[in-house]
Design an enzyme around this catalytic site. Structure first.
Site, PDB file in Angstrom:
ATOM      1  CG  ASP A  53      -1.811   1.214   1.253  1.00 52.45           C
ATOM      2  OD1 ASP A  53      -2.834   1.165   0.554  1.00 52.45           O
ATOM      3  OD2 ASP A  53      -1.494   2.214   1.939  1.00 52.45           O
ATOM      4  CE1 TYR A  58       0.486   7.878   2.520  1.00 51.13           C
ATOM      5  CE2 TYR A  58       1.042   5.599   2.088  1.00 51.13           C
ATOM      6  CZ  TYR A  58       0.135   6.550   2.517  1.00 51.13           C
ATOM      7  OH  TYR A  58      -1.111   6.147   2.946  1.00 51.13           O
TER       8      TYR A  58
HETATM    9  P1  NAP Z   1       0.106   0.841  11.807  1.00 47.83           P
HETATM   10  O1  NAP Z   1       0.410  -0.047  10.688  1.00 47.83           O
HETATM   11  O2  NAP Z   1      -1.080   0.591  12.661  1.00 47.83           O
HETATM   12  O3  NAP Z   1       1.349   0.941  12.806  1.00 47.83           O
HETATM   13  C1  NAP Z   1       2.627   1.233  12.374  1.00 47.83           C
HETATM   14  C2  NAP Z   1       3.536   1.337  13.597  1.00 47.83           C
HETATM   15  O4  NAP Z   1       3.581   0.111  14.307  1.00 47.83           O
HETATM   16  C3  NAP Z   1       4.944   1.692  13.216  1.00 47.83           C
HETATM   17  O5  NAP Z   1       5.439   2.573  14.205  1.00 47.83           O
HETATM   18  C4  NAP Z   1       5.676   0.346  13.278  1.00 47.83           C
HETATM   19  O6  NAP Z   1       7.028   0.522  13.588  1.00 47.83           O
HETATM   20  C5  NAP Z   1       4.934  -0.360  14.399  1.00 47.83           C
HETATM   21  N1  NAP Z   1       4.863  -1.820  14.248  1.00 47.83           N
HETATM   22  C6  NAP Z   1       4.728  -2.539  13.098  1.00 47.83           C
HETATM   23  N2  NAP Z   1       4.635  -3.849  13.352  1.00 47.83           N
HETATM   24  C7  NAP Z   1       4.717  -3.982  14.708  1.00 47.83           C
HETATM   25  C8  NAP Z   1       4.688  -5.099  15.581  1.00 47.83           C
HETATM   26  N3  NAP Z   1       4.558  -6.332  15.114  1.00 47.83           N
HETATM   27  N4  NAP Z   1       4.806  -4.858  16.916  1.00 47.83           N
HETATM   28  C9  NAP Z   1       4.939  -3.602  17.394  1.00 47.83           C
HETATM   29  N5  NAP Z   1       4.965  -2.506  16.609  1.00 47.83           N
HETATM   30  C10 NAP Z   1       4.848  -2.687  15.275  1.00 47.83           C
HETATM   31  O7  NAP Z   1      -0.013   2.359  11.348  1.00 47.83           O
HETATM   32  P2  NAP Z   1      -0.072   3.231  10.020  1.00 47.83           P
HETATM   33  O8  NAP Z   1       1.278   3.349   9.409  1.00 47.83           O
HETATM   34  O9  NAP Z   1      -0.799   4.464  10.432  1.00 47.83           O
HETATM   35  O10 NAP Z   1      -1.042   2.440   9.025  1.00 47.83           O
HETATM   36  C11 NAP Z   1      -0.587   1.475   8.124  1.00 47.83           C
HETATM   37  C12 NAP Z   1      -0.631   1.931   6.683  1.00 47.83           C
HETATM   38  O11 NAP Z   1      -1.956   2.330   6.332  1.00 47.83           O
HETATM   39  C13 NAP Z   1       0.196   3.175   6.367  1.00 47.83           C
HETATM   40  O12 NAP Z   1       1.579   2.896   6.310  1.00 47.83           O
HETATM   41  C14 NAP Z   1      -0.413   3.584   5.043  1.00 47.83           C
HETATM   42  O13 NAP Z   1       0.076   2.740   4.016  1.00 47.83           O
HETATM   43  C15 NAP Z   1      -1.892   3.344   5.323  1.00 47.83           C
HETATM   44  N6  NAP Z   1      -2.638   4.544   5.784  1.00 47.83           N
HETATM   45  C16 NAP Z   1      -3.584   5.098   4.968  1.00 47.83           C
HETATM   46  C17 NAP Z   1      -4.309   6.208   5.368  1.00 47.83           C
HETATM   47  C18 NAP Z   1      -5.373   6.794   4.471  1.00 47.83           C
HETATM   48  O14 NAP Z   1      -5.849   7.913   4.730  1.00 47.83           O
HETATM   49  N7  NAP Z   1      -5.805   6.100   3.444  1.00 47.83           N
HETATM   50  C19 NAP Z   1      -4.076   6.779   6.632  1.00 47.83           C
HETATM   51  C20 NAP Z   1      -3.132   6.197   7.466  1.00 47.83           C
HETATM   52  C21 NAP Z   1      -2.415   5.075   7.045  1.00 47.83           C
HETATM   53  P3  NAP Z   1       8.255  -0.173  12.766  1.00 47.83           P
HETATM   54  O15 NAP Z   1       8.195   0.324  11.347  1.00 47.83           O
HETATM   55  O16 NAP Z   1       9.451   0.311  13.491  1.00 47.83           O
HETATM   56  O17 NAP Z   1       8.051  -1.660  12.873  1.00 47.83           O
END
Ligand code: NAP
Length: 313
Positions: A53, A58
């Site tokens: 994604d 980004y």
């Molecule tokens: P998320 O995936 O809920 O959380 C990411 C965080 O969790 C990072 O700090 C990561 O750190 C950590 N993490 C990952 N795996 C882990 C594990 N197994 N244990 C503990 N911590 C862990 O948050 P997000 O980045 O907000 O959402 C995911 C994706 O959704 C985004 O990257 C983006 O592609 C998409 N998104 C879309 C929108 C939209 O408006 N459409 C909005 C927000 C997000 P490390 O990297 O250090 O592991």
């Protein structure tokens, strides 16, 4: 739902299908070393991920494209094995900008098509160079556009073969209905990417989308990175939740794996972001256990109806 690593895709209403687990790639460009996304996507592909994604905003789409192309050149995957989702940014809603914007993304990726192209948000900013246009008082400059006209331009991108499927993000029921009730609708949105995890389970939107064959793609499925510049950190950290941790202990899984499994088991696609090799692999290990009905209910009951991502813009 019986899910195995081999069959972890679900069908989309247009005949395509989407892997239930994808790698999220949003990381603050100011705080993330260049090349981190490239390495993460390559590790993810080696670990078995086939869904990535990303988005133009980004600022790392070039790294995603490079990782995919390198893995294809290595013979590890073919292009058709990969499912890439790109996003149309708020400054590009006028219909005449939609196809050129997607073509710009394809040029950055150096790919011929994206698997899914989605309207990132249901509201528009003033078109132009500034991605976050603001007036002299620091207020966002919005732009009147007709979402239905933007959607027609998305349909044309699918017809041109530039996007295999088209969908939306951050749309509520009313906005989805507006598209679906559009006179002359050619393709309905196959998916709606919204915040979704045990503290924000989206019961009503999920039911509505199920009824209309729209797949929910859950973003921030681990409760975000808790970056105070855009996350509501007054809501407690999801992964510290005692229920998720207790259930995890039973299966020798982490709270993160339980949170991801909860969503895929109810048909919600998850796109956890990690640029850490160990956690990328950990997040993929969710196809070898399943939660009981009782555990699913216990996790559903954690819903607080509070968003981490308030999108105050
Ligand atoms: P998320 O995936 O809920 O959380 C990411 C965080 O969790 C990072 O700090 C990561 O750190 C950590 N993490 C990952 N795996 C882990 C594990 N197994 N244990 C503990 N911590 C862990 O948050 P997000 O980045 O907000 O959402 C995911 C994706 O959704 C985004 O990257 C983006 O592609 C998409 N998104 C879309 C929108 C939209 O408006 N459409 C909005 C927000 C997000 P490390 O990297 O250090 O592991």
């Amino acid at each position: 739902m019986n899910l195995t690593a081999e069959s972890h895709r679900i069908p989309l209403s247009d005949g395509n299908s989407i892997p239930l687990l994808g790698l999220g790639t949003y990381a603050d460009p100011q705080k993330t070393p260049k090349g981190s996304c490239l390495e993460a996507v390559k590790i993810a592909i080696d670990a078995g991920y086939r869904h990535i994604d990303g988005a133009f905003v980004y600022f790392n789409e070039h790294e995603v494209g490079q990782a995919i192309r390198e893995k294809i050149a290595e013979g590890k995957i073919k292009r058709e094995d990969i499912f890439y989702c790109g996003k149309l940014w708020n400054t590009c809603h006028p219909p005449e900008l939609v196809r050129p914007t997607l073509e710009k993304t394809l040029k950055i990726l150096q790919l011929d098509y994206v698997d899914l192209y989605i309207i990132e948000l249901p509201m528009a900013f003033k078109p132009g160079e500034a991605l976050y246009p603001k007036d002299e008082n620091g207020k966002f400059i919005y732009h009147e556009t007709d979402l239905c006209a933007t959607w027609e331009a998305m349909e044309a991108c699918k017809d041109a073969g530039l996007a295999k499927s088209i969908g939306v993000s951050n749309f509520n029921r009313r906005q989805l209905e507006m598209i679906m009730n559009k006179p002359g609708l050619k393709y309905k949105p196959v998916s709606n990417q919204v915040e979704c995890h045990p503290y924000f389970t989206q019961p009503k939107l999920l039911e509505f989308c199920r009824q209309h064959d729209i797949v929910i793609v859950g973003y921030s499925p681990l409760g975000t990175s808790r970056d105070e510049s855009w996350v509501n950190v007054s809501s407690p950290p999801l992964l510290k939740d005692p229920v998720l941790n207790a259930i995890g202990k039973k299966y020798n899984k982490t709270a993160a794996q339980v949170a991801l499994r909860f969503n895929i088991q109810r048909g919600v696609v998850v796109i956890p972001k990690s640029f850490n090799p160990q956690r990328i692999r950990e997040n993929f290990q969710i196809f070898d256990f399943s939660l009981t009905e009782k555990e699913m209910k216990e996790i559903e009951a954690l819903n607080k109806n509070v968003r981490y991502v308030e999108l105050l813009m």
